[in-house]
Design a protein around this motif. Structure first.
Motif, PDB file in Angstrom:
ATOM      1  N   PHE A  23      19.529  19.056 -15.226  1.00 22.66           N
ATOM      2  CA  PHE A  23      20.891  18.661 -14.879  1.00 22.66           C
ATOM      3  C   PHE A  23      21.006  17.147 -14.846  1.00 22.66           C
ATOM      4  O   PHE A  23      20.196  16.469 -14.224  1.00 22.66           O
ATOM      5  N   ASP A  24      22.021  16.618 -15.529  1.00 19.83           N
ATOM      6  CA  ASP A  24      22.267  15.181 -15.535  1.00 19.83           C
ATOM      7  C   ASP A  24      23.402  14.871 -14.567  1.00 19.83           C
ATOM      8  O   ASP A  24      24.562  15.199 -14.826  1.00 19.83           O
ATOM      9  N   PRO A  25      23.096  14.248 -13.423  1.00 21.15           N
ATOM     10  CA  PRO A  25      24.135  14.006 -12.417  1.00 21.15           C
ATOM     11  C   PRO A  25      25.140  12.930 -12.821  1.00 21.15           C
ATOM     12  O   PRO A  25      26.162  12.761 -12.148  1.00 21.15           O
ATOM     13  N   HIS A  26      24.862  12.227 -13.904  1.00 25.30           N
ATOM     14  CA  HIS A  26      25.735  11.138 -14.333  1.00 25.30           C
ATOM     15  C   HIS A  26      26.533  11.473 -15.587  1.00 25.30           C
ATOM     16  O   HIS A  26      27.296  10.627 -16.071  1.00 25.30           O
ATOM     17  N   ALA A  27      26.367  12.671 -16.098  1.00 24.04           N
ATOM     18  CA  ALA A  27      27.036  13.054 -17.350  1.00 24.04           C
ATOM     19  C   ALA A  27      28.414  13.646 -17.047  1.00 24.04           C
ATOM     20  O   ALA A  27      28.651  14.845 -17.173  1.00 24.04           O
ATOM     21  N   GLY A  28      29.320  12.775 -16.636  1.00 25.81           N
ATOM     22  CA  GLY A  28      30.656  13.243 -16.306  1.00 25.81           C
ATOM     23  C   GLY A  28      31.349  13.855 -17.513  1.00 25.81           C
ATOM     24  O   GLY A  28      31.174  13.395 -18.648  1.00 25.81           O
ATOM     25  N   HIS A  29      32.116  14.898 -17.285  1.00 25.73           N
ATOM     26  CA  HIS A  29      32.880  15.519 -18.369  1.00 25.73           C
ATOM     27  C   HIS A  29      34.091  16.233 -17.792  1.00 25.73           C
ATOM     28  O   HIS A  29      34.215  16.393 -16.574  1.00 25.73           O
ATOM     29  N   VAL A  30      34.994  16.636 -18.657  1.00 26.16           N
ATOM     30  CA  VAL A  30      36.247  17.259 -18.242  1.00 26.16           C
ATOM     31  C   VAL A  30      36.267  18.703 -18.722  1.00 26.16           C
ATOM     32  O   VAL A  30      35.997  18.988 -19.890  1.00 26.16           O
ATOM     33  N   VAL A  31      36.579  19.626 -17.825  1.00 29.18           N
ATOM     34  CA  VAL A  31      36.625  21.046 -18.161  1.00 29.18           C
ATOM     35  C   VAL A  31      37.853  21.328 -19.028  1.00 29.18           C
ATOM     36  O   VAL A  31      38.959  20.864 -18.731  1.00 29.18           O
ATOM     37  N   SER A  32      37.645  22.088 -20.090  1.00 31.29           N
ATOM     38  CA  SER A  32      38.762  22.446 -20.962  1.00 31.29           C
ATOM     39  C   SER A  32      38.432  23.719 -21.725  1.00 31.29           C
ATOM     40  O   SER A  32      37.278  23.954 -22.098  1.00 31.29           O
ATOM     41  N   ALA A  33      39.464  24.515 -21.984  1.00 34.96           N
ATOM     42  CA  ALA A  33      39.282  25.711 -22.804  1.00 34.96           C
ATOM     43  C   ALA A  33      38.893  25.352 -24.234  1.00 34.96           C
ATOM     44  O   ALA A  33      38.342  26.176 -24.960  1.00 34.96           O
ATOM     45  N   LYS A  34      39.155  24.113 -24.639  1.00 36.70           N
ATOM     46  CA  LYS A  34      38.818  23.684 -25.998  1.00 36.70           C
ATOM     47  C   LYS A  34      37.315  23.494 -26.180  1.00 36.70           C
ATOM     48  O   LYS A  34      36.815  23.530 -27.306  1.00 36.70           O
ATOM     49  N   THR A  35      36.596  23.298 -25.070  1.00 33.99           N
ATOM     50  CA  THR A  35      35.166  23.000 -25.179  1.00 33.99           C
ATOM     51  C   THR A  35      34.265  23.983 -24.434  1.00 33.99           C
ATOM     52  O   THR A  35      33.048  23.943 -24.618  1.00 33.99           O
ATOM     53  N   HIS A  36      34.838  24.854 -23.584  1.00 33.34           N
ATOM     54  CA  HIS A  36      33.937  25.759 -22.875  1.00 33.34           C
ATOM     55  C   HIS A  36      33.414  26.849 -23.818  1.00 33.34           C
ATOM     56  O   HIS A  36      33.941  27.064 -24.912  1.00 33.34           O
ATOM     57  N   HIS A  37      32.362  27.526 -23.393  1.00 32.56           N
ATOM     58  CA  HIS A  37      31.697  28.528 -24.216  1.00 32.56           C
ATOM     59  C   HIS A  37      32.149  29.949 -23.900  1.00 32.56           C
ATOM     60  O   HIS A  37      31.783  30.885 -24.604  1.00 32.56           O
ATOM     61  N   MET A  38      32.926  30.120 -22.850  1.00 34.46           N
ATOM     62  CA  MET A  38      33.386  31.445 -22.450  1.00 34.46           C
ATOM     63  C   MET A  38      34.405  31.972 -23.461  1.00 34.46           C
ATOM     64  O   MET A  38      35.217  31.212 -23.991  1.00 34.46           O
ATOM     65  N   ASN A  39      34.354  33.281 -23.709  1.00 37.64           N
ATOM     66  CA  ASN A  39      35.249  33.899 -24.692  1.00 37.64           C
ATOM     67  C   ASN A  39      36.590  34.245 -24.039  1.00 37.64           C
ATOM     68  O   ASN A  39      36.938  35.399 -23.827  1.00 37.64           O
ATOM     69  N   VAL A  40      37.328  33.196 -23.704  1.00 35.73           N
ATOM     70  CA  VAL A  40      38.638  33.345 -23.070  1.00 35.73           C
ATOM     71  C   VAL A  40      39.479  32.135 -23.487  1.00 35.73           C
ATOM     72  O   VAL A  40      38.946  31.036 -23.688  1.00 35.73           O
ATOM     73  N   ASP A  41      40.795  32.340 -23.633  1.00 36.43           N
ATOM     74  CA  ASP A  41      41.634  31.314 -24.244  1.00 36.43           C
ATOM     75  C   ASP A  41      42.262  30.320 -23.275  1.00 36.43           C
ATOM     76  O   ASP A  41      43.141  29.544 -23.668  1.00 36.43           O
ATOM     77  N   TYR A  42      41.848  30.304 -22.034  1.00 41.65           N
ATOM     78  CA  TYR A  42      42.349  29.305 -21.098  1.00 41.65           C
ATOM     79  C   TYR A  42      41.305  29.053 -20.022  1.00 41.65           C
ATOM     80  O   TYR A  42      40.332  29.804 -19.888  1.00 41.65           O
ATOM     81  N   SER A  43      41.497  27.983 -19.269  1.00 45.31           N
ATOM     82  CA  SER A  43      40.628  27.681 -18.124  1.00 45.31           C
ATOM     83  C   SER A  43      41.506  27.436 -16.911  1.00 45.31           C
ATOM     84  O   SER A  43      42.480  26.676 -16.982  1.00 45.31           O
ATOM     85  N   VAL A  44      41.168  28.077 -15.796  1.00 41.61           N
ATOM     86  CA  VAL A  44      41.914  27.820 -14.559  1.00 41.61           C
ATOM     87  C   VAL A  44      41.590  26.431 -14.013  1.00 41.61           C
ATOM     88  O   VAL A  44      42.280  25.945 -13.109  1.00 41.61           O
ATOM     89  N   TYR A  45      40.557  25.797 -14.560  1.00 44.17           N
ATOM     90  CA  TYR A  45      40.168  24.457 -14.126  1.00 44.17           C
ATOM     91  C   TYR A  45      40.472  23.411 -15.203  1.00 44.17           C
ATOM     92  O   TYR A  45      39.866  22.337 -15.224  1.00 44.17           O
ATOM     93  N   GLU A  46      41.392  23.705 -16.099  1.00 43.86           N
ATOM     94  CA  GLU A  46      41.740  22.796 -17.186  1.00 43.86           C
ATOM     95  C   GLU A  46      42.014  21.390 -16.647  1.00 43.86           C
ATOM     96  O   GLU A  46      42.818  21.189 -15.740  1.00 43.86           O
ATOM     97  N   GLY A  47      41.279  20.407 -17.204  1.00 44.03           N
ATOM     98  CA  GLY A  47      41.471  19.022 -16.803  1.00 44.03           C
ATOM     99  C   GLY A  47      40.650  18.580 -15.608  1.00 44.03           C
ATOM    100  O   GLY A  47      40.708  17.403 -15.226  1.00 44.03           O
ATOM    101  N   GLN A  48      39.857  19.475 -15.012  1.00 45.85           N
ATOM    102  CA  GLN A  48      39.036  19.094 -13.863  1.00 45.85           C
ATOM    103  C   GLN A  48      37.898  18.180 -14.319  1.00 45.85           C
ATOM    104  O   GLN A  48      37.104  18.534 -15.178  1.00 45.85           O
ATOM    105  N   ALA A  49      37.834  16.985 -13.759  1.00 43.38           N
ATOM    106  CA  ALA A  49      36.772  16.030 -14.091  1.00 43.38           C
ATOM    107  C   ALA A  49      35.570  16.278 -13.189  1.00 43.38           C
ATOM    108  O   ALA A  49      35.690  16.233 -11.957  1.00 43.38           O
ATOM    109  N   LEU A  50      34.416  16.540 -13.802  1.00 41.57           N
ATOM    110  CA  LEU A  50      33.193  16.838 -13.060  1.00 41.57           C
ATOM    111  C   LEU A  50      32.210  15.680 -13.165  1.00 41.57           C
ATOM    112  O   LEU A  50      32.154  14.991 -14.180  1.00 41.57           O
ATOM    113  N   SER A  51      31.399  15.517 -12.125  1.00 40.26           N
ATOM    114  CA  SER A  51      30.491  14.367 -12.034  1.00 40.26           C
ATOM    115  C   SER A  51      29.248  14.506 -12.892  1.00 40.26           C
ATOM    116  O   SER A  51      28.705  13.515 -13.384  1.00 40.26           O
ATOM    117  N   GLY A  52      28.741  15.727 -13.045  1.00 36.48           N
ATOM    118  CA  GLY A  52      27.500  15.931 -13.769  1.00 36.48           C
ATOM    119  C   GLY A  52      27.607  17.097 -14.720  1.00 36.48           C
ATOM    120  O   GLY A  52      28.627  17.779 -14.786  1.00 36.48           O
TER     121      GLY A  52
END
Length: 238
Positions: free
Chosen positions: A172-201
């Motif tokens: 786990f990289d604690p400094h690899a910030g990224h933003v949750v999005s349905a465009k980049t997640h691996h789950m087979n679903v067409d939306y994310s309830v956390y769309e736009g959530q910025a995560l620290s690692g």
């Protein structure tokens, strides 16, 4: 439920605990000596009931059981994790796509229940807990790995790095910030309830029994990598 467990002299595991009121019942039961274990879920730590009031049918994307609660409940749940009254953070992972919820347009009872979210659980608990100053790094590992393995009878094969255990490792990289999005997640679903959530690692690499199955965020595993594991005895005081 805690009263029934008390009368029966049996341990009880509370799933999807979502409110300060429910947590209070767990705390009081534990003070009486009842063997109560409880989990919460990411949606109760990061989402609130305002999502259900979104215009049109958008709120249907956030229907789960129990329902989302008030913002005030979130702080109580984080404190419960810190104070060890909540043992772990699980997910109610139900990856229904938006069109699969349409049967509930005219009848709330027909909305398929549950939220997609298993992919980001580890990262979210780190972001809100460790980076947010609510829990320690060691407590994060315990909540996400050690405690579930003990509760569900898989310890010490799972939940620890030790001789004889499966070589399951997350880098786990604690400094690899990224933003949750349905465009980049691996789950087979067409939306994310956390769309736009910025995560620290971010999770970088995952080893399953010593085999790399995620490399730099890319899945490299194959069908058949998983194995059935028979449960052993639960450790009711993880």
């Amino acid at each position: 439920m805690t009263r029934l467990a008390e009368v029966a002299g049996a341990p009880v595991y509370i799933v999807h605990l979502s409110s300060a009121e429910g947590l209070g019942e767990v705390v009081r039961a534990r003070a009486r000596g009842v063997r109560v274990l409880a989990e919460t879920c990411p949606q109760y730590l990061f989402l609130d009931e305002d999502r259900l009031a979104l215009p049109g049918f958008e709120g249907a994307s956030f229907v789960c059981s129990p329902p989302l609660r008030a913002k005030e409940d979130q702080e109580a749940l984080w404190k419960g994790l810190s104070d060890r009254h909540l043992q772990n953070v699980a997910t109610d992972h139900c990856p229904f796509c938006r069109d699969q919820r349409l049967p509930g347009v005219d009848d709330f009872r027909k909305i398929p229940n549950g939220l997609p979210g298993v992919e980001h659980r580890l990262e979210q608990v780190f972001h809100g807990g460790v980076a947010g100053g609510k829990i320690s790094l060691n407590r994060w590992v315990e909540i996400c790995s050690t405690a579930p393995a003990k509760i569900f009878g898989l310890y010490p094969r799972k939940g620890t790095l030790a001789p004889g255990a499966d070589a399951d490792v997350v880098i786990f990289d604690p400094h690899a910030g990224h933003v949750v999005s349905a465009k980049t997640h691996h789950m087979n679903v067409d939306y994310s309830v956390y769309e736009g959530q910025a995560l620290s690692g971010a999770v970088r690499t995952v080893l399953l029994r010593g085999k790399v199955v995620v490399d730099d965020g890319r899945y490299t595993g194959a069908s058949g990598d998983g194995r059935f594991l028979a449960r052993g005895a639960s450790i009711t005081e993880p």
